[in-house]
Scaffold this active site. Structure first.
Site, PDB file in Angstrom:
ATOM      1  N   GLU A 176       0.764  -1.088   0.035  1.00 59.56           N
ATOM      2  CA  GLU A 176      -0.196  -0.028  -0.042  1.00 59.56           C
ATOM      3  C   GLU A 176       0.897   1.489   0.042  1.00 59.56           C
ATOM      4  OE1 GLU A 176      -2.899  -0.514   3.233  1.00 59.56           O
ATOM      5  OE2 GLU A 176      -4.210  -1.523   1.900  1.00 59.56           O
ATOM      6  N   GLU A 375      -5.846  -8.463  -0.806  1.00 60.57           N
ATOM      7  CA  GLU A 375      -6.418  -8.110   0.497  1.00 60.57           C
ATOM      8  C   GLU A 375      -7.917  -7.624   0.268  1.00 60.57           C
ATOM      9  OE1 GLU A 375      -4.860  -5.233   3.141  1.00 60.57           O
ATOM     10  OE2 GLU A 375      -2.784  -6.088   2.763  1.00 60.57           O
TER      11      GLU A 375
HETATM   12  P1  P53 Z   1      -7.075  -2.542   9.727  1.00 63.23           P
HETATM   13  C1  P53 Z   1      -6.606   1.434   6.112  1.00 63.23           C
HETATM   14  C2  P53 Z   1      -6.334   1.630   7.173  1.00 63.23           C
HETATM   15  C3  P53 Z   1      -5.148   1.114   7.750  1.00 63.23           C
HETATM   16  C4  P53 Z   1      -4.668  -0.054   6.913  1.00 63.23           C
HETATM   17  O1  P53 Z   1      -6.808  -2.351   7.991  1.00 63.23           O
HETATM   18  C5  P53 Z   1      -5.085  -0.192   5.782  1.00 63.23           C
HETATM   19  C6  P53 Z   1      -6.133   0.402   5.283  1.00 63.23           C
HETATM   20  C7  P53 Z   1      -6.727   0.023   3.921  1.00 63.23           C
HETATM   21  O2  P53 Z   1      -6.480   0.944   2.854  1.00 63.23           O
HETATM   22  O3  P53 Z   1      -4.223  -1.158   4.969  1.00 63.23           O
HETATM   23  C8  P53 Z   1      -4.397  -2.645   4.788  1.00 63.23           C
HETATM   24  O4  P53 Z   1      -6.236  -3.553  10.097  1.00 63.23           O
HETATM   25  C9  P53 Z   1      -3.202  -3.089   5.398  1.00 63.23           C
HETATM   26  C10 P53 Z   1      -3.163  -4.095   6.379  1.00 63.23           C
HETATM   27  C11 P53 Z   1      -4.119  -3.997   7.292  1.00 63.23           C
HETATM   28  C12 P53 Z   1      -5.607  -3.946   6.566  1.00 63.23           C
HETATM   29  O5  P53 Z   1      -5.543  -2.982   5.432  1.00 63.23           O
HETATM   30  O6  P53 Z   1      -6.654  -1.212  10.023  1.00 63.23           O
HETATM   31  O7  P53 Z   1      -2.291  -3.692   4.144  1.00 63.23           O
HETATM   32  O8  P53 Z   1      -1.805  -4.129   6.871  1.00 63.23           O
HETATM   33  O9  P53 Z   1      -4.243  -4.754   8.143  1.00 63.23           O
HETATM   34  C13 P53 Z   1      -6.719  -3.728   7.229  1.00 63.23           C
HETATM   35  O10 P53 Z   1      -8.464  -3.040   9.837  1.00 63.23           O
END
Ligand code: P53
Length: 477
Positions: A176, A375
């Site tokens: 990301e 993801e």
């Molecule tokens: P969580 C948004 C905010 C934080 C992480 O997120 C994010 C995103 C999505 O764009 O990125 C991804 O754990 C990331 C993972 C993460 C997952 O989204 O905040 O690649 O590491 O855990 C889900 O619910």
């Protein structure tokens, strides 16, 4: 009826720092994730000045996969996974990041893990940098503000490419990478680039400089990897969700377009090998005078990626504000609004399966590369009742997204390589540091306070996803 390609990579995704634990095991160094506290739906995680006593650092133990990996991989095989996406914790290989020699114990851990996966015919899909660079590189070098990071990262990449060249075929460089540009908040700046704003610093400029060094490092890694093993498939990785215009007002439409451009310029660079026109103009107008050399530009051209990996969770609705800038880059609390046509998760993320089909089409049209949904998933509170977890809401979410992927493949002609739902085993949330924001098909007994036996349990979604994989996506019921 949904039809998926014969060799479709059905899998699951995690990241080292969110599930391994063992934060000091076998010589591992302190990573960015190790200095981030726990938050919740309301409260952001804090970044502390090193590891401090009395703070709750959820990633230190996480779900302790480090000490459970054999049993866990066996369970992954039972789930039917054909692919398993994780990252290599940079700090297991180079604890501080600037050593000359790698840490053999760290390298050995991933040898053992990959052997275990391959034993069950599970294909490893590996991210090189997933929000977990060595903290030492932040305190000593200022993180990705510093061009030296390119050398540290490519050295790390070369070591692991060489070591695992016969075990790993699918790679991604930076997880990301576009979050920092899309969000420009403390969390994204730190996790992507190790940036903490200094007093008086123009942090947006620093973000662009850091991002430039990262795309150069990524392009070099692509070239290094291909030289080591021409069969490697090396991808980029973006957080993607469409930005919809709040209304048919052309100002809103323009706002949506610019918001996508701010979010996805990395894809232009990593897939097409050059900066988009609007962004070059933006640098010029802002007098950023970034360190972007002609040699860098050649590297970017020569190091384009083989495929696009991306995360998809939600779509966004944006609108131009009254005081909107001429270039439509204004950021404030009114530029993004909820979508009245869609439901939201408990964390306020809009649930939009059709948005996934939209973005698959959008990517295909712009870049014409194979795509990989690395993801996707629903973060939710789960309840354990008599040892069972009836997560029909999660099944519904995943089913609807799979249906849209099938349409993208069979109706729109999208080239989709695979699907690895996020956090298929419960883990620490990246955004909030919570355990109770769960994505898993496998439940892990641990709560936000860090209490629990770490016992693993199958949720209803486990059996369901197993059927999906066994039927190659034909049976979604
Ligand atoms: P969580 C948004 C905010 C934080 C992480 O997120 C994010 C995103 C999505 O764009 O990125 C991804 O754990 C990331 C993972 C993460 C997952 O989204 O905040 O690649 O590491 O855990 C889900 O619910």
């Amino acid at each position: 009826m949904s039809t998926f390609p014969k060799d479709f990579l059905w899998g699951g995704a995690v990241a080292a720092h969110q599930f391994e634990g063992g934060w000091q095991a076998d010589g591992k160094g302190v990573s960015l994730a190790d200095v981030m506290t726990s938050g919740d739906n309301q409260t952001a995680r804090r970044i502390t000045d090193g590891v401090l006593p009395g703070e709750n650092y959820p990633n230190h133990e996480a779900i302790d996969f480090y000490h459970h990996f054999k049993d866990d991989v066996k369970l992954f095989a039972e789930l039917g996974l054909k692919a398993f996406r994780t990252s290599i914790a940079w700090t297991r290989i180079f604890p501080n990041g600037d050593e000359d020699e790698p840490n053999e114990a760290g390298l050995k851990f991933y040898d053992d893990l990959f052997d275990e996966l391959l034993k069950y015919d599970i294909e490893p899909v590996i991210t090189l940098s997933h929000f977990e660079m060595p903290y030492h590189l932040v305190t000593e070098y200022g993180g990705w503000r510093n061009r030296k990071m390119i050398d540290f990262f490519t050295k790390f990449a070369k070591v692991v490419f060489e070591r695992y060249q016969d075990k790993v075929k699918y790679w991604m460089t930076f997880n990301e990478i576009n979050n920092q540009s899309a969000m420009l908040n403390d969390w994204a700046l730190f996790t992507n680039s190790g940036l903490v704003a200094e007093p008086g610093e123009d942090i947006e400029r620093s973000m662009y400089q850091a991002s430039h060094y990262e795309v150069v490092a990524s392009a070099l890694a692509v070239q290094i990897g291909h030289a080591i093993n021409p069969n490697f498939e090396i991808g980029a990785m973006f957080a993607l969700g469409p930005a919809y215009a709040a209304s048919p007002d052309p100002r809103d439409v323009m706002k949506a377009q610019r918001s996508m451009q701010v979010n996805t310029w990395y894809a232009d660079v990593q897939c097409k090998g050059k900066y988009p026109a609007w962004l070059k103009k933006y640098f010029e107008r802002k007098h950023y005078d970034l360190d972007i050399t002609l040699a860098d530009e050649d590297i970017l051209k020569a190091g384009t990626v083989d495929y696009i990996g991306f995360s998809y969770y939600a779509s966004h609705v944006v609108q131009a504000v009254v005081t909107e800038a001429d270039d439509f880059t204004t950021r404030d609390e009114h530029t993004e609004i909820p979508n009245p046509t869609l439901p939201a998760s408990d964390w306020g993320w809009m649930i939009d399966p059709i948005g996934l089909r939209y973005i698959l089409n959008w990517l295909t049209e712009r870049y014409d590369l194979p795509l990989f949904v690395v993801e996707n998933g629903l973060g939710a509170f789960d309840k354990v009742e008599d040892g069972q977890i009836h997560d029909n809401y999660r099944i519904a979410y995943l089913r609807e997204h799979i249906e849209q992927m099938a349409k993208a493949i069979n109706i729109d002609g999208v080239n989709l390589m695979g699907y690895t739902p996020w956090g298929f085993i419960d883990l620490v949330s990246a955004g909030t540091g919570q355990m109770d924001k769960r994505y898993g098909m496998i439940y892990v007994d641990k709560n936000d306070a860090g209490e629990g036996t770490l016992k693993r349990m199958k949720k209803d979604s486990f059996t369901w996803f197993n059927q999906v994989i066994l039927s190659n996506g034909d049976n979604l019921n």
